[in-house]
Design an enzyme around this catalytic site. Structure first.
Site, short mmCIF file in Angstrom:
data_model
loop_
_atom_site.label_atom_id
_atom_site.label_comp_id
_atom_site.label_asym_id
_atom_site.label_seq_id
_atom_site.Cartn_x
_atom_site.Cartn_y
_atom_site.Cartn_z
N GLU A 46 -20.48 -19.28 -19.78
CA GLU A 46 -19.72 -18.23 -19.09
C GLU A 46 -18.61 -18.80 -18.11
OE1 GLU A 46 -19.45 -14.69 -19.85
OE2 GLU A 46 -20.94 -14.91 -21.15
N ASN A 50 -14.71 -19.04 -18.51
CA ASN A 50 -13.88 -18.50 -17.33
C ASN A 50 -12.80 -19.36 -16.71
OD1 ASN A 50 -15.02 -16.03 -16.98
ND2 ASN A 50 -16.19 -16.12 -15.41
N ARG A 105 -12.10 -8.97 -23.12
CA ARG A 105 -13.15 -9.62 -22.45
C ARG A 105 -13.84 -8.32 -21.82
NH1 ARG A 105 -12.78 -14.28 -23.84
NH2 ARG A 105 -14.61 -14.56 -22.79
N1 LIG Z 1 -12.56 -19.62 -12.65
C1 LIG Z 1 -11.84 -18.61 -12.49
N2 LIG Z 1 -10.49 -18.63 -12.16
C2 LIG Z 1 -9.90 -17.68 -11.97
N3 LIG Z 1 -10.01 -16.35 -12.20
C3 LIG Z 1 -11.74 -16.09 -12.64
C4 LIG Z 1 -12.31 -17.28 -12.97
N4 LIG Z 1 -13.58 -16.55 -13.05
C5 LIG Z 1 -13.49 -15.39 -13.17
N5 LIG Z 1 -12.26 -15.05 -12.58
C6 LIG Z 1 -11.86 -13.51 -12.54
O1 LIG Z 1 -12.93 -12.80 -12.61
C7 LIG Z 1 -12.86 -11.80 -13.43
C8 LIG Z 1 -14.32 -11.54 -13.83
O2 LIG Z 1 -15.00 -12.57 -14.53
P1 LIG Z 1 -15.86 -12.32 -15.44
O3 LIG Z 1 -16.51 -13.67 -16.34
O4 LIG Z 1 -17.29 -11.65 -14.83
O5 LIG Z 1 -15.37 -11.58 -16.59
P2 LIG Z 1 -14.40 -11.71 -17.80
O6 LIG Z 1 -14.29 -13.33 -17.95
O7 LIG Z 1 -13.03 -10.76 -17.55
O8 LIG Z 1 -14.95 -11.10 -19.18
P3 LIG Z 1 -16.24 -11.96 -19.84
O9 LIG Z 1 -16.72 -13.04 -19.13
O10 LIG Z 1 -17.31 -10.64 -20.09
O11 LIG Z 1 -15.76 -12.05 -21.26
C9 LIG Z 1 -11.77 -12.25 -14.51
O12 LIG Z 1 -11.55 -11.42 -15.44
C10 LIG Z 1 -10.83 -12.96 -13.84
O13 LIG Z 1 -10.05 -12.25 -13.45
MG LIG Z 2 -16.02 -14.37 -18.01
#
Ligand SMILES: Nc1ncnc2c1ncn2[C@@H]1O[C@H](COP(=O)(O)OP(=O)(O)OP(=O)(O)O)[C@@H](O)[C@H]1O
Ligand SMILES: [Mg+2]
Length: 146
Positions: A46, A50, A105
């Site tokens: 995860e 990200n 996502r």
């Molecule tokens: N390393 C990162 N750099 C920039 N933005 C991030 C990062 N990690 C998370 N985010 C932001 O936080 C939001 C939520 O992250 P999360 O992992 O909970 O959900 P997601 O990645 O959108 O979906 P999923 O992980 O369920 O596929 C993301 O949509 C993104 O906008």
């Molecule tokens: Mg994610």
């Protein structure tokens, strides 16, 4: 005695599998259960996904840095990127929040990390990057203590 490792790799989606296997293999030296190992692998996936998808928007010139430390049955993971950063961490951590619904996502990454680990810390700065620190005490260490 503390045992530590660090790795750095290109922000390519095929390296997600590399990262999860590398961390799992490092942690396997402890008395970890299959369930704990699966949880830790999921969490690494995860956080690395990200970094690749959100921080670097899949630009393979991006670099992902991960660290794992083991001490007294406590696993500490750090996953760091030098990408775009998170504007609103509180919003980003809400279950189901995603800035990329078009990529299908589900917005559950942070929620999964929180559920599978004992603690989650996020340090982020716009256009500088994001550092995720995750800690989990393994069941065998809890049993030894009580
Ligand atoms: N390393 C990162 N750099 C920039 N933005 C991030 C990062 N990690 C998370 N985010 C932001 O936080 C939001 C939520 O992250 P999360 O992992 O909970 O959900 P997601 O990645 O959108 O979906 P999923 O992980 O369920 O596929 C993301 O949509 C993104 O906008
Ligand atoms: Mg994610």
């Amino acid at each position: 005695m503390k045992n530590h490792m660090q790795l750095q790799f290109s922000a390519l989606s095929q390296n997600e599998a590399f990262a999860r296997v590398a961390v799992a293999s490092f942690i396997s030296q402890l008395d970890v259960t299959m369930e704990e190992l699966e949880e830790i692998k999921t969490v690494v996936s995860e956080a690395v996904t990200n970094a690749i998808i959100h921080a670097y928007e899949e630009n393979p010139l991006g670099v992902v840095h991960i660290e794992a430390s083991l001490e007294d049955g406590v696993v500490e993971l750090v996953i760091e990127d030098y990408g775009k950063g998170i504007v609103d961490v509180e919003e980003a951590m809400q279950p189901l929040f995603t800035s990329k619904p078009e990529l299908e996502r589900s917005g559950m990454g942070f929620t999964i990390m929180e559920n599978f680990m004992d603690s989650l810390e996020v340090v982020t700065a716009i256009d500088q990057g994001t550092r995720i620190r995750l800690v989990k005490r393994l069941a065998y260490a809890k049993a030894l203590q009580s």
